[in-house]
Design an enzyme around this catalytic site. Structure first.
Site, PDB file in Angstrom:
ATOM      1  N   SER A 135     -29.703 -33.420  15.856  1.00  0.00           N
ATOM      2  CA  SER A 135     -29.394 -32.877  14.538  1.00  0.00           C
ATOM      3  C   SER A 135     -27.925 -33.117  14.232  1.00  0.00           C
ATOM      4  O   SER A 135     -27.166 -33.588  15.074  1.00  0.00           O
ATOM      5  CB  SER A 135     -29.698 -31.374  14.502  1.00  0.00           C
ATOM      6  OG  SER A 135     -28.665 -30.685  15.169  1.00  0.00           O
ATOM      7  N   LYS A 136     -27.563 -32.749  13.010  1.00  0.00           N
ATOM      8  CA  LYS A 136     -26.211 -33.001  12.524  1.00  0.00           C
ATOM      9  C   LYS A 136     -25.137 -32.395  13.423  1.00  0.00           C
ATOM     10  O   LYS A 136     -24.027 -32.893  13.487  1.00  0.00           O
ATOM     11  CB  LYS A 136     -26.047 -32.396  11.130  1.00  0.00           C
ATOM     12  CG  LYS A 136     -26.451 -33.337  10.042  1.00  0.00           C
ATOM     13  CD  LYS A 136     -25.967 -32.780   8.716  1.00  0.00           C
ATOM     14  CE  LYS A 136     -26.678 -33.503   7.592  1.00  0.00           C
ATOM     15  NZ  LYS A 136     -26.849 -32.675   6.432  1.00  0.00           N
ATOM     16  N   ARG A 137     -25.490 -31.292  14.072  1.00  0.00           N
ATOM     17  CA  ARG A 137     -24.432 -30.657  14.858  1.00  0.00           C
ATOM     18  C   ARG A 137     -24.067 -31.507  16.071  1.00  0.00           C
ATOM     19  O   ARG A 137     -23.012 -31.330  16.668  1.00  0.00           O
ATOM     20  CB  ARG A 137     -24.817 -29.227  15.223  1.00  0.00           C
ATOM     21  CG  ARG A 137     -25.646 -29.094  16.432  1.00  0.00           C
ATOM     22  CD  ARG A 137     -26.183 -27.687  16.643  1.00  0.00           C
ATOM     23  NE  ARG A 137     -27.423 -27.813  17.378  1.00  0.00           N
ATOM     24  CZ  ARG A 137     -27.493 -28.005  18.681  1.00  0.00           C
ATOM     25  NH1 ARG A 137     -26.395 -28.064  19.394  1.00  0.00           N
ATOM     26  NH2 ARG A 137     -28.662 -28.143  19.280  1.00  0.00           N
ATOM     27  N   HIS A 138     -24.942 -32.456  16.459  1.00  0.00           N
ATOM     28  CA  HIS A 138     -24.606 -33.357  17.574  1.00  0.00           C
ATOM     29  C   HIS A 138     -23.645 -34.466  17.157  1.00  0.00           C
ATOM     30  O   HIS A 138     -22.906 -35.000  17.974  1.00  0.00           O
ATOM     31  CB  HIS A 138     -25.872 -34.027  18.122  1.00  0.00           C
ATOM     32  CG  HIS A 138     -26.800 -33.087  18.809  1.00  0.00           C
ATOM     33  ND1 HIS A 138     -28.049 -32.791  18.318  1.00  0.00           N
ATOM     34  CD2 HIS A 138     -26.661 -32.380  19.944  1.00  0.00           C
ATOM     35  CE1 HIS A 138     -28.641 -31.935  19.134  1.00  0.00           C
ATOM     36  NE2 HIS A 138     -27.821 -31.671  20.120  1.00  0.00           N
ATOM     37  N   GLY A 139     -23.709 -34.839  15.892  1.00  0.00           N
ATOM     38  CA  GLY A 139     -22.898 -35.969  15.434  1.00  0.00           C
ATOM     39  C   GLY A 139     -23.562 -36.567  14.207  1.00  0.00           C
ATOM     40  O   GLY A 139     -24.417 -35.933  13.577  1.00  0.00           O
TER      41      GLY A 139
END
Ligand code: GLU
Length: 483
Positions: A251-255
């Site tokens: 998800s976006k929080r990973h990159g």
């Protein structure tokens, strides 16, 4: 053989979907199959033409081409589901007439109550089939109340559904465990994905459905619909999902998860294609940097591991750096230009040959194209603003200042000149100051470039030129020496 990529145009192209598109592409290339792009835009509220366009742009940028699609046309169009409602409606009439589907008048509130009850009893919700056997009178009653029916597919009791999946192997489902009779057409007349996907796969003569394993739970429903309609089934390959480095769903929080953002940051399409194409399997030789042709040659669906693939952002950067390093110089120079202009430089007056040599020198320091701004100022600015650590070096170290005064002296007395500044600067300053090693090299670099790190000096100096070389020494002298 015919494969398809079937994006829902409800946003940007996510790397997970891009990977599905890439693997379908590799399979298509390898088997000389036809590649179909089908736009699944029945979610009217969330779908847009703008998103469809951006998904197509991203696919093309990645280097993926398809044979049939909404713009290209083809023998099995239209290729947007929103343009195929008449087709679905015919099939719905057939299912209703054959008693394989029925109108359901349950209201949203009634269904919500049933769902809450299931929650309270800690069991999965199964639609109990309340409207399976309504009498004409009951139907009329509901209609007179103004209820608009959905259409539900009648799920046969206790039927085993077997799917031979190219990646997962043989999987069996029982019709009792798929949530009961499911809706195939909403009360506003819009048909549901699980229903129409299999109609389209059949009518578009798709032979192999290669998609993410998040669609695996949908597959038994699709198989049942196909059987009820007498439609042929494709072969399936459900790919393990992409996970972030912490093994949670990517998800976006990973990159970065959007292909467009990768493009904007200066990833090369070849690198992203390579990276996505090689996720979840390994070549026999262990090589990871593969051209599209090599990927096509070496890739087999059955290579894909059954377990999830970890999306290693660091590895993607590493791979991108290799592509930047090995790219044709002329082409990579063009690709760098917008990033240099974005950093505020005008390249109109710049000599192309000189500029290509600069790019060739600094590209090895760039993992992504946008890194260029950190390395280009030493060539494009007369006197680049020194970085803090370079300033600190001169302000904190007497020896570093000695280097500057030595350089200034050698310049003024003509020992350092046009013909020897490239080859002899270091040797002459060494002789003059008796400093060596880091004490020698670091201040020289910092004086001439304003940086402690950067490309090799003896390759940089000819590109910087003697005039600017002299200016920078004088500037360092006025900055750091008490004259
Ligand atoms: N439209 C679906 C999605 O974007 C894909 C459906 C499929 O591949 O069967 O997830």
């Amino acid at each position: 053989m015919r494969v398809r990529f079937a994006p829902s145009p409800t946003g940007y192209l996510h790397v997970g979907n891009a990977r599905t598109a890439v693997l379908n592409y590799l399979v298509a290339q390898k088997n000389k199959a036809t590649y179909v792009l089908r736009v699944e835009d029945t979610d009217m509220e969330r779908s847009s033409r703008q998103s469809e366009q951006s998904i197509m742009d991203d696919l093309r940028w990645l280097g993926i081409t398809w044979d049939e699609g909404p713009v290209e046309g083809g023998d099995y169009g239209p290729y947007r589901q929103s343009e195929r409602f008449d087709i679905y409606s015919e099939y719905t009439q057939r299912l209703l007439a054959e008693g394989k589907a029925y109108h359901c008048y349950c209201s949203q509130e009634e269904l919500d109550q049933l769902r809450q009850q299931a929650d309270r009893e800690k069991r999965p919700f199964v639609y109990p089939g309340n409207c399976r056997n309504l009498s004409d009178k009951q139907k009329q009653q509901f209609q007179s109340e103004g209820r608009k029916p959905t259409v539900r597919f009648l799920v046969p009791d206790d039927e085993t559904i077997t799917v031979n999946d190219h990646i997962k192997g043989t999987i069996t489902f029982n019709s009792q465990h798929i949530g009961g009779d499911f809706i195939i057409v909403r009360s506003d007349g819009v048909p549901i994905y699980n229903y129409i996907v299999i109609i389209d796969d059949a009518l578009m003569k798709i032979t192999h459905v290669i998609r993410g394993e998040d669609h695996l739970p949908n597959t038994p429903k699709q198989v049942l619909v196909a059987k009820a309609l007498g439609l042929p089934l494709p072969e399936y390959a459900h790919m393990p999902l992409l996970l972030g480095p912490d093994r949670a769903k990517l998800s976006k929080r990973h990159g970065i998860t959007s292909v467009a953002v990768y493009r904007d940051e200066g990833y090369l399409p070849e690198a992203l294609m390579n990276f996505l194409g090689i996720l979840g399997w390994a070549t026999e030789s262990g090589d990871e940097v593969l051209s599209p042709d090599e990927l096509v040659q070496q890739f087999e669906l059955s290579n894909l591991a059954k377990s999830s693939a970890l999306f290693d952002f660091q590895k993607l950067r590493w791979m991108n750096a290799i592509y930047i390093r090995d790219y044709a110089l002329d082409a990579i120079t063009d690709l760098f230009i917008p990033y240099i202009e974005k950093a505020g430089y005008s390249l109109e007056q710049v000599d192309r040959k000189w500029f290509e040599s600069v790019i060739d020198l600094v590209r090895g320091n760039c993992e992504v194209l946008s890194d260029i701004h950190k390395h280009i100022s030493i060539f494009l600015d007369q006197v680049p603003e020194p970085e803090e650590e370079a300033k600190a070096l001169f302000e904190g170290d007497e020896d570093a200042r000695t280097i500057v005064s030595a350089a200034l002296k050698l310049l003024k007395n003509g020992t350092l000149h046009q013909d020897n500044f490239v080859s002899d600067t270091i040797a002459l300053i060494k002789e003059e100051t008796s400093l060596k090693g880091k004490k020698l090299f670091l201040p020289i670099r910092a004086m001439l470039t304003g940086r402690l790190h950067g490309p090799e000096l003896d390759r940089s100096l000819p590109l910087i030129g003697f005039d600017i070389f002299s200016q920078r020494i004088e500037d360092a002298a006025s900055r750091y020496l008490n004259q």
